[in-house]
Scaffold this active site. Structure first.
Site, PDB file in Angstrom:
ATOM      1  N   GLY A 151       1.732   1.652  -4.692  1.00 26.73           N
ATOM      2  CA  GLY A 151       2.688   1.087  -5.663  1.00 26.73           C
ATOM      3  C   GLY A 151       3.935   1.935  -5.832  1.00 26.73           C
ATOM      4  O   GLY A 151       4.952   1.457  -6.338  1.00 26.73           O
ATOM      5  N   GLY A 159       9.079   1.127  -6.456  1.00 27.83           N
ATOM      6  CA  GLY A 159      10.185   1.679  -7.242  1.00 27.83           C
ATOM      7  C   GLY A 159       9.934   1.691  -8.736  1.00 27.83           C
ATOM      8  O   GLY A 159      10.806   2.095  -9.509  1.00 27.83           O
ATOM      9  N   LEU A 218       2.607   0.564   0.360  1.00 23.95           N
ATOM     10  CA  LEU A 218       3.505   0.915  -0.754  1.00 23.95           C
ATOM     11  C   LEU A 218       3.101   2.232  -1.403  1.00 23.95           C
ATOM     12  O   LEU A 218       3.535   2.533  -2.523  1.00 23.95           O
ATOM     13  CB  LEU A 218       3.502  -0.194  -1.818  1.00 23.95           C
ATOM     14  CG  LEU A 218       4.010  -1.554  -1.354  1.00 23.95           C
ATOM     15  CD1 LEU A 218       3.975  -2.566  -2.510  1.00 23.95           C
ATOM     16  CD2 LEU A 218       5.424  -1.436  -0.803  1.00 23.95           C
ATOM     17  N   ALA A 219       2.262   3.007  -0.708  1.00 23.17           N
ATOM     18  CA  ALA A 219       1.777   4.268  -1.270  1.00 23.17           C
ATOM     19  C   ALA A 219       1.207   4.036  -2.675  1.00 23.17           C
ATOM     20  O   ALA A 219       1.582   4.690  -3.644  1.00 23.17           O
ATOM     21  CB  ALA A 219       2.874   5.332  -1.274  1.00 23.17           C
ATOM     22  N   TYR A 232     -15.754  -1.330  -2.462  1.00 21.44           N
ATOM     23  CA  TYR A 232     -14.752  -1.776  -3.439  1.00 21.44           C
ATOM     24  C   TYR A 232     -15.385  -2.402  -4.682  1.00 21.44           C
ATOM     25  O   TYR A 232     -16.186  -3.331  -4.589  1.00 21.44           O
ATOM     26  CB  TYR A 232     -13.769  -2.783  -2.807  1.00 21.44           C
ATOM     27  CG  TYR A 232     -12.901  -2.189  -1.715  1.00 21.44           C
ATOM     28  CD1 TYR A 232     -12.766  -0.809  -1.545  1.00 21.44           C
ATOM     29  CD2 TYR A 232     -12.202  -3.002  -0.832  1.00 21.44           C
ATOM     30  CE1 TYR A 232     -11.981  -0.270  -0.546  1.00 21.44           C
ATOM     31  CE2 TYR A 232     -11.401  -2.467   0.177  1.00 21.44           C
ATOM     32  CZ  TYR A 232     -11.307  -1.089   0.308  1.00 21.44           C
ATOM     33  OH  TYR A 232     -10.521  -0.571   1.307  1.00 21.44           O
TER      34      TYR A 232
HETATM   35  N1  LIG Z   1      -9.514   1.998   4.752  1.00 25.18           N
HETATM   36  C1  LIG Z   1      -9.208   2.612   3.637  1.00 25.18           C
HETATM   37  O1  LIG Z   1      -9.637   3.743   3.371  1.00 25.18           O
HETATM   38  C2  LIG Z   1      -8.331   1.936   2.640  1.00 25.18           C
HETATM   39  C3  LIG Z   1      -7.780   2.680   1.595  1.00 25.18           C
HETATM   40  C4  LIG Z   1      -6.946   2.022   0.682  1.00 25.18           C
HETATM   41  C5  LIG Z   1      -6.693   0.674   0.833  1.00 25.18           C
HETATM   42  N2  LIG Z   1      -7.268  -0.030   1.849  1.00 25.18           N
HETATM   43  C6  LIG Z   1      -7.013  -1.480   2.023  1.00 25.18           C
HETATM   44  O2  LIG Z   1      -5.614  -1.707   1.972  1.00 25.18           O
HETATM   45  C7  LIG Z   1      -5.307  -2.637   0.942  1.00 25.18           C
HETATM   46  C8  LIG Z   1      -3.941  -2.342   0.383  1.00 25.18           C
HETATM   47  O3  LIG Z   1      -3.924  -1.015  -0.132  1.00 25.18           O
HETATM   48  P1  LIG Z   1      -3.157  -0.711  -1.452  1.00 25.18           P
HETATM   49  O4  LIG Z   1      -3.612  -1.649  -2.523  1.00 25.18           O
HETATM   50  O5  LIG Z   1      -3.271   0.746  -1.694  1.00 25.18           O
HETATM   51  O6  LIG Z   1      -1.673  -1.112  -0.989  1.00 25.18           O
HETATM   52  P2  LIG Z   1      -0.245  -0.743  -1.607  1.00 25.18           P
HETATM   53  O7  LIG Z   1       0.666  -1.817  -1.133  1.00 25.18           O
HETATM   54  O8  LIG Z   1       0.128   0.654  -1.264  1.00 25.18           O
HETATM   55  O9  LIG Z   1      -0.444  -0.804  -3.183  1.00 25.18           O
HETATM   56  C9  LIG Z   1      -0.678  -2.020  -3.797  1.00 25.18           C
HETATM   57  C10 LIG Z   1      -0.470  -1.849  -5.295  1.00 25.18           C
HETATM   58  O10 LIG Z   1       0.901  -1.580  -5.563  1.00 25.18           O
HETATM   59  C11 LIG Z   1       1.318  -2.321  -6.707  1.00 25.18           C
HETATM   60  N3  LIG Z   1       2.264  -3.338  -6.207  1.00 25.18           N
HETATM   61  C12 LIG Z   1       2.125  -4.127  -5.113  1.00 25.18           C
HETATM   62  N4  LIG Z   1       3.196  -4.915  -4.941  1.00 25.18           N
HETATM   63  C13 LIG Z   1       4.050  -4.625  -5.937  1.00 25.18           C
HETATM   64  C14 LIG Z   1       5.313  -5.122  -6.273  1.00 25.18           C
HETATM   65  N5  LIG Z   1       5.916  -6.067  -5.554  1.00 25.18           N
HETATM   66  N6  LIG Z   1       5.924  -4.598  -7.370  1.00 25.18           N
HETATM   67  C15 LIG Z   1       5.321  -3.634  -8.093  1.00 25.18           C
HETATM   68  N7  LIG Z   1       4.107  -3.128  -7.817  1.00 25.18           N
HETATM   69  C16 LIG Z   1       3.464  -3.617  -6.744  1.00 25.18           C
HETATM   70  C17 LIG Z   1       0.052  -2.954  -7.285  1.00 25.18           C
HETATM   71  O11 LIG Z   1      -0.610  -2.015  -8.110  1.00 25.18           O
HETATM   72  P3  LIG Z   1      -0.363  -1.854  -9.686  1.00 25.18           P
HETATM   73  O12 LIG Z   1      -0.107  -3.212 -10.265  1.00 25.18           O
HETATM   74  O13 LIG Z   1      -1.579  -1.189 -10.187  1.00 25.18           O
HETATM   75  O14 LIG Z   1       0.843  -0.969  -9.773  1.00 25.18           O
HETATM   76  C18 LIG Z   1      -0.803  -3.113  -6.047  1.00 25.18           C
HETATM   77  O15 LIG Z   1      -2.170  -3.212  -6.334  1.00 25.18           O
HETATM   78  C19 LIG Z   1      -6.481  -2.506  -0.047  1.00 25.18           C
HETATM   79  O16 LIG Z   1      -6.650  -3.649  -0.851  1.00 25.18           O
HETATM   80  C20 LIG Z   1      -7.628  -2.318   0.908  1.00 25.18           C
HETATM   81  O17 LIG Z   1      -8.031  -3.572   1.421  1.00 25.18           O
HETATM   82  C21 LIG Z   1      -8.065   0.585   2.769  1.00 25.18           C
END
Ligand SMILES: NC(=O)c1ccc[n+]([C@@H]2O[C@H](COP(=O)([O-])OP(=O)(O)OC[C@H]3O[C@@H](n4cnc5c(N)ncnc54)[C@H](OP(=O)(O)O)[C@@H]3O)[C@@H](O)[C@H]2O)c1
Length: 368
Positions: A218, A222, A215-216, A59
């Protein structure tokens, strides 16, 4: 507020239901948070009772691990914090052994992570992605050696085929190695394919599923909509056109899911993000959901995701709109074919996975 902690998989490690992801710590990738914001995210998460932090050597080129280590040290919380980090990816182009899952790589990688995190042990050390080559025997033996050397406490696998995870667990059981306690996998209303193999495997064989991208990326907040005027600033917009499968979320099926999620969230009176995280966290077999944020208000919103129940009729609507296709051989496990096996009788199995109800009944250990 998280006041319940659960043991991860079959291990004795107590973790909060929501983990904090650190993939957004650092601006190197063009869609992350600066240091002050990242620090505030950690504070808000701790204040809500969270204890499980997820990071990786990959990361933001090491910034995520470095900052996380600093924030935990500043607060004197190393013993209280549960730190999960990962190895596999290559940070030294031209050196084939600076990546992958071989013994040489793992031992190099763990030393790098310990240094960046400023700690002498990692609570959960996770293989990040299958390299298609290294046998599970080599991986599990090396990870077991690291447990015995005191450098890591528990073992996890991420982004591997289910047959590989199953083989790794069998090798660990039969050779007395530290078993796989966690499977880290993508799971959300927009990506439910782990239900075919990983949920039954994890629940039957002691590996707690830690969900990534609930949240896929983000989409399920929505903020993005179909069509030219549905653009919003955020990771998916920045990464539009990327070939990384994790970022390819704009398609007709997902727009239908977003539309139904919006209606359900309106009826419950919660944000779409909260309903999407709640749905994932309360799905069978899910141990922990890793939430991610780039802004403090996003995280604060998402931390409220477990403060309500999704009524059964509304959950059924979400399940229906997001139902994954059932390819072969899973198509042979439904009532039509199975009826020919049970002789027309109802033959039950142990409950698949642990739900909050089962937890409350003490089927799985919980401490408050
Ligand atoms: N093992 C793996 O291969 C792998 C892969 C991916 C992730 N991960 C882990 O999983 C964690 C979470 O993954 P993710 O960041 O992809 O999770 P996610 O919940 O799918 O996406 C999070 C993103 O969505 C947006 N967001 C979150 N809450 C929001 C809200 N309330 N309203 C509007 N936008 C919102 C933000 O991005 P924006 O502000 O840019 O829109 C945020 O960074 C990562 O930090 C990592 O530790 C692991």
């Amino acid at each position: 507020m998280m006041t319940m902690y659960y043991t991860l998989g079959r291990s004795g490690l107590r973790v909060s239901r929501l983990a904090l992801g650190t993939m957004t710590f650092g601006t190197e990738w063009g869609w992350g948070a600066d240091k002050e914001t990242a620090r505030a995210l950690v504070d808000a998460y701790l204040e809500a009772g969270g204890n499980l932090f997820d990071t990786a050597d990959l990361y933001t080129g090491g910034t995520a691990e470095t900052w996380l280590g600093e924030f935990i040290a500043e607060r004197g919380l190393r013993d209280k914090a549960v730190i999960a980090t990962k190895f596999t990816y290559n940070a030294e182009p031209g050196n084939p052994n600076a990546g992958g899952n071989g013994r040489k790589t793992i031992i190099r990688a763990v030393e790098g992570s310990l240094k960046r995190l400023g700690t002498d042990y990692i609570d959960l050390y996770i293989l990040h992605t299958w390299d298609r080559l290294t046998p599970p025997e080599e991986v599990m033996r090396t990870l077991d050696d690291l447990v015995r050397a005191g450098k890591i406490r528990h073992v996890g696998l991420s982004n591997v085929p289910a047959w590989y995870a199953s083989r790794a667990q069998a090798v660990a059981e039969h050779r007395g190695y530290e078993p796989v306690s966690a499977l880290q996998l993508e799971y959300s209303l927009a990506e439910r394919n782990i239900e075919h193999e990983f949920v039954p495997f994890g629940t039957r064989h002691g590996a707690g599923i830690m969900v990534w991208s609930p949240l896929a990326s983000g989409l399920l907040s929505g903020k993005y909509r179909s069509g030219a005027d549905g653009k919003a600033s955020g990771r998916l917009e920045t990464m539009r056109g990327s070939t990384n499968p994790g970022f390819q979320k704009f398609n007709d099926r997902n727009w239908e899911i977003v539309a139904e999620l919006e209606k359900v969230a309106d009826q419950i009176g919660r944000s779409m993000a909260q309903v999407a995280v709640n749905w994932a966290a309360t799905s069978p077999g899910i141990a922990s959901v890793i939430i991610g944020a780039t802004k403090l208000d996003q995280l604060k919103n998402n931390l409220g995701a477990l403060d309500f129940d999704i009524p059964a009729d509304l959950r059924a609507r979400l399940d229906t709109v997001s139902k994954p296709v059932t390819p072969f051989p899973y198509s042979f496990f439904g009532a039509e074919i199975q009826g020919g096996i049970t002789g027309g009788l109802a033959v039950g199995d142990k409950p698949l996975g642990y739900t909050p109800d089962l937890l409350m009944q003490g089927s799985f250990a919980g401490v408050s």
